[in-house]
Design a protein around this motif. Structure first.
Motif, short mmCIF file in Angstrom:
data_model
loop_
_atom_site.label_atom_id
_atom_site.label_comp_id
_atom_site.label_asym_id
_atom_site.label_seq_id
_atom_site.Cartn_x
_atom_site.Cartn_y
_atom_site.Cartn_z
N LEU A 78 0.64 -1.19 -0.22
CA LEU A 78 -0.21 0.05 0.14
C LEU A 78 0.97 1.07 0.00
O LEU A 78 0.62 2.23 -0.70
N THR A 394 3.61 5.34 -2.78
CA THR A 394 2.73 5.08 -3.43
C THR A 394 2.29 6.63 -4.21
O THR A 394 2.53 7.46 -3.66
N TYR A 406 -3.79 4.92 11.46
CA TYR A 406 -3.08 4.02 12.06
C TYR A 406 -2.55 4.33 13.44
O TYR A 406 -2.42 3.38 14.22
N TYR B 75 -0.29 -7.09 -8.76
CA TYR B 75 -0.35 -6.72 -7.31
C TYR B 75 -0.33 -5.19 -7.19
O TYR B 75 -0.96 -4.62 -6.44
N GLN B 76 0.71 -4.69 -8.06
CA GLN B 76 0.77 -3.35 -8.01
C GLN B 76 -0.39 -2.57 -8.47
O GLN B 76 -0.98 -1.60 -7.45
N VAL B 79 -2.81 -2.77 -4.89
CA VAL B 79 -2.61 -1.89 -4.01
C VAL B 79 -2.49 -0.44 -4.16
O VAL B 79 -2.86 0.29 -3.06
N VAL B 80 -2.44 -0.25 -5.35
CA VAL B 80 -2.41 1.34 -5.63
C VAL B 80 -3.91 1.81 -5.64
O VAL B 80 -4.21 2.67 -5.00
N LEU B 82 -6.71 0.23 -5.07
CA LEU B 82 -7.65 -0.22 -4.01
C LEU B 82 -7.23 0.15 -2.79
O LEU B 82 -7.42 -0.50 -1.78
N HIS B 83 -6.36 1.08 -2.56
CA HIS B 83 -5.58 1.35 -1.39
C HIS B 83 -6.73 1.49 -0.07
O HIS B 83 -6.62 1.11 0.92
N ILE B 84 -7.65 2.15 -0.35
CA ILE B 84 -8.80 2.79 0.90
C ILE B 84 -9.50 1.58 1.10
O ILE B 84 -9.48 1.33 2.24
N ILE B 86 -8.79 -1.68 1.02
CA ILE B 86 -7.94 -2.50 1.76
C ILE B 86 -7.62 -1.95 3.18
O ILE B 86 -7.46 -2.65 4.15
N THR B 87 -7.45 -0.80 3.25
CA THR B 87 -7.12 -0.28 4.44
C THR B 87 -8.18 -0.28 5.49
O THR B 87 -8.17 -0.72 6.56
N MET B 89 -10.53 -2.63 5.16
CA MET B 89 -10.72 -3.99 5.63
C MET B 89 -9.60 -4.23 6.59
O MET B 89 -9.83 -4.97 7.65
N LEU B 90 -8.50 -3.75 6.52
CA LEU B 90 -7.39 -4.03 7.62
C LEU B 90 -7.87 -3.52 9.03
O LEU B 90 -7.63 -4.31 10.06
N LEU B 91 -8.42 -2.51 9.02
CA LEU B 91 -9.02 -1.95 10.31
C LEU B 91 -10.04 -3.03 10.83
O LEU B 91 -9.98 -3.35 11.93
N ILE B 93 -9.92 -6.28 10.18
CA ILE B 93 -9.16 -7.29 10.72
C ILE B 93 -8.69 -7.25 11.99
O ILE B 93 -8.65 -7.94 12.99
N PHE B 154 -8.90 13.12 -7.31
CA PHE B 154 -8.48 11.93 -6.49
C PHE B 154 -9.66 11.00 -6.69
O PHE B 154 -9.43 9.72 -6.73
N TYR B 158 -9.18 6.90 -7.04
CA TYR B 158 -8.93 6.38 -5.93
C TYR B 158 -10.45 6.04 -5.22
O TYR B 158 -10.28 5.00 -4.26
#
Lengths: 432, 340
Positions: A78, A394, A406, B75-76, B79-80, B82-84, B86-87, B89-91, B93, B154, B158
């Motif tokens: 990311l 990025t 974060y 992968y590039q 992650v570029v 779908l950054h938001i 993914i973040t 989703m990580l929150l 998790i 933006f 994004y």
């Protein structure tokens, strides 16, 4: 705040927290299986209680480490897609093996946590050993990926194209051994002193002494041995850096002018504008000796590197001083512990326990400082001499907001985990 | 070796969708159960999943590592652009992980448990929702790649790629799928009649909701001419897979009604398999669809030396991990059906 700065700060922040969780999750299983072994041998109930208490700690830190590790595995891409696009395949080997080792650890943890009174005693104990071994292996493999950034190898690089990729050679790069050794020892030092310190505090306060004393001795034994060995490993690392990353060496010593027979600075305030160090103590010829094993060796100073290739000096220098200072103190404290085996009356004194209580956070502070030395000292490169950090970040603007999110999450994570630990320790003491 | 790598990629995707899905789903079922049943579900799920909880969630790490090692170009983009999500989703998790620890390791069992349970239930919905949205974003054809010299905002680059009705529908679909997996699975694990009845109801509702969202996605996609859906309808393998899944819905429905312990989960597993197979074959190997171009996962695949070493690592890892995992499940008789 610029995107690059925000991304670097976020990465630093996540790593700083993850390293703590990961180290504890990696080292505590060893304490746990020693206590477990003593329970099996002596059938002393206190060891059983201690094993179960530590087991909870292991489980809590394993989950926290796994969660923050999952976040990190995504963050690499990311925040640094430019890096991962090229480096991902090259350093895939240690990462995929790390994934496997981590998986083995999770399986072993499943067996261990739920295996009480269900599995054969010895097998159950052995699954605990596997948790520890696979944890350390994961750590070493991840460090191998990091060391590749310091000593890139296993590929040819020409005009921005990476070719002839050899993943095995990349994994076994020149820096991995010294770095993995230093980090593994550091994990034992930091976790050992932290755990020992927490139990020392309980002894100092006079709570549940029989249990906490047993706990203290197990944890401090590991920590003391590792702390005494650490300076040797540090020396190997320094010589390694002197050869491969002279700019990093110059930055961590705040050494500007190329000279022969260079002194070692202790302390001092770095003036980055005037490019000098004030109020320092000098040990003549010591840097030349430590870096090259020769009192008159020439050490290249920062002034001889192009300005765009120089890492930030002050932060690296201070971090290095903190790491070495604490490292020395902890090595001496390790010695003190072994001496107290001969002069047992020391251990009766409250001051002895207060001393070890005060050491609780120091190992981790040194460990973080060490990572700052290696990471900030590598700047401006993300892959040493191949790719600059600013070219890897990025393209998405607004990372600042991500940084805030974060920061909030990790600060929260730290508070709640500490709070849980305090509740666990209180519960343990109240049983008595 | 490329086929080995691809096998492990889809294998870990399947296991993550299934196992983590069951885990997310358990939280979703808790959310929709009465207070009394919530406690029971929590206990049953912990008994069944406790020992493999950590392992279930490692599949996503394996998945992501394979992606970046073997398919860096793919992968590039992932992650570029779908950054938001993914973040986000990580929150989810992270929150779930925290709540899990608290539910099981807080030495004091008091009022604070209400908070942990709430956090766990919310994160159990949020996480799969964003996971689904990410997949919807990947194949929805709304991602605008960055182009030099154009006037993209933006949001164009994004946000619009994943924040659109199609992605939201896919997100809801995956949430429903998780509930569906968990409910059908739990039918086989319930200890008493009330609990069993609760899971039966949930399984029926989840099946209906799942089919509803499935039709909604296809209908909406057909109406709005979403490339993914268009191709879906014209791809024989996808049609056969989805047809089979529709056919198997009938016995599944009957088994749920009878609270049949073994067949409900086998048939539900079939459903998951067919849905993933259908979704993956639609475009394979073009698994990213942007507004202008379709990207193949095999485009810019890593060099042979990398694929070979990764393949070997995966085979060795698999040979150690899979038997270990199986042994773990059997040792604790995690799954009641293993007992017989």
């Amino acid at each position: 705040m610029e995107n690059l700065e925000a991304a670097r700060l976020q990465m630093a922040l996540t790593l700083i927290f993850h390293i703590v969780f990961a180290c504890i999750g990696m080292v505590m299983p060893f304490f746990m299986v020693i206590s477990h072994y003593k329970w099996l041998k002596t059938k002393d109930e206190i060891y059983l209680k201690l094993t179960k208490a530590w087991q909870k700690g292991v489980a809590i830190f394993f989950v926290t480490g796994a969660v923050s590790g999952t976040a990190l595995s995504f963050e690499l891409g990311l925040l640094w897609p430019g890096f991962m696009e090229h480096a991902g395949p090259i350093i895939g080997m240690p990462f995929s093996l790390e994934g496997a080792a981590f998986f083995v650890e999770a399986i072993a943890l499943g067996f261990y946590l739920y295996g009480w009174n269900k599995l054969p005693e010895k097998f159950h104990w052995f699954t605990g050993v596997i948790i520890g071994i696979s944890g350390v292996l994961s750590g070493i493999l991840v460090v191998a990926a990091n060391s590749w950034m310091n000593a890139p190898s296993g590929f040819d690089y020409k005009d921005g194209v990476f070719s002839n990729i050899d993943p095995i050679k990349a994994m076994l790069n020149e820096a991995w051994f010294t770095q993995a050794l230093h980090m593994t020892l550091a994990a034992f030092v930091a976790t050992g002193f932290a755990v020992a310190g927490i139990h020392a505090y309980q002894i100092y306060k006079g709570r549940n002494k029989p249990l906490h004393k047993k706990a203290f001795h197990i944890a401090i034994s590991f920590a003391a041995v590792a702390a005494i060995l650490q300076p040797i490993s540090g020396d190997l690392s320094a010589k390694d850096i002197a050869e491969r990353q002279p700019a990093k060496l110059a930055a961590l010593e705040a050494h500007y002018e190329t000279k022969k027979g260079v002194p070692l600075y202790i302390g001092g305030i770095v003036d980055e504008e005037k490019r000098e160090v004030n109020y320092k103590i000098e040990i003549p010829n010591a840097l030349s000796f430590l870096a090259f094993g020769d009192f008159d060796a020439e050490v290249k100073g920062l002034n001889d590197f192009p300005i765009e290739d120089q890492p930030p000096v002050a932060i690296v220098h201070y971090a290095f001083q903190i790491m070495v200072g604490i490292g020395t103190l902890l090595a001496l404290s390790g010695l003190l512990y072994f001496l107290s085996a001969k002069w047992k009356h020391w251990r009766v004194k409250k001051r002895f326990w207060l001393f070890f209580t005060l050491l609780t956070p120091l190992g981790f502070i040194a460990l973080e400082a060490g990572w700052i030395v290696t990471e900030v000292g590598r700047q401006p490169w993300i892959i040493h001499n191949v790719m600059r950090t600013k070219d890897a970040v990025t393209p998405m603007p607004g990372i600042f907001y991500s940084l805030i999110t974060y920061s909030f999450i990790y600060v929260l994570l730290t508070f709640v985990v500490s709070w849980l630990m305090i509740r666990q320790i209180n519960a343990l003491n109240n049983e008595e | 070796m490329l086929s080995v790598v691809l096998f492990f990629l889809f294998f870990s995707l399947f296991l993550y969708v299934l196992l983590a899905g069951a885990d997310f789903g358990a939280g979703i079922i808790e959310l929709f159960s009465s207070r009394n049943q919530q406690e029971k579900t929590k206990k049953t799920v912990y008994r069944v999943m406790g020992p493999i909880w950590e392992a279930n969630h490692i599949w996503i790490i394996i998945l992501i590592v394979i992606l970046w090692v073997a398919f860096p170009v793919y992968y590039q983009i992932f992650v570029v652009y779908l950054h938001i999500p993914i973040t986000l989703m990580l929150l989810g998790i992270t929150m779930r992980g925290l709540a899990f620890i608290f539910r099981h390791y807080d030495a004091v069992k008091g009022k604070s448990q209400v908070w942990y349970n709430g956090m766990f239930k919310i994160a159990s919905v949020v996480t799969p929702f964003f996971l689904g949205m990410i997949f919807g974003g990947l194949v929805g054809g709304n991602i605008q790649l960055f182009e030099e010299g154009t006037n993209q905002s933006f949001a164009d680059i994004y946000i619009k790629g994943w924040l659109n009705p199609f992605s939201i529908l896919v997100g809801l679909f995956y949430v429903a799928l998780c509930g569906f997996i968990a409910a059908n699975f739990l039918i086989g694990e319930a200890d008493e009649n009330n609990e069993l009845e609760n899971y039966r109801k949930k399984a029926s509702v989840a099946t209906i909701v799942l089919v509803f969202f499935g039709f909604l996605i296809l209908g909406y996609g057909y109406w709005k001419e979403v490339a993914f859906v268009q191709d879906f309808i014209h791809n024989p393998i996808s049609i056969i897979a989805i047809g089979l899944s529709a056919l198997f819905l009938i016995p599944l429905w009957m088994m749920i009604k009878r609270k049949q312990k073994k067949w409900t989960r086998i048939l539900a597993g079939f459903q998951v398999f067919f849905v993933i197979a259908a979704a993956m074959t639609v475009h394979f190997p073009h698994i990213i669809i942007t507004s202008t171009k379709e990207y193949s996962i095999l485009e810019g695949v890593a060099p042979d030396s990398v694929i070979t070493s990764l393949g070997v690592a995966l085979l060795i890892g698999g040979a150690i991990i899979l038997p270990g995992l199986f042994h773990l499940m059997r040792s604790f008789q995690l799954i009641k059906l293993f007992k017989k």
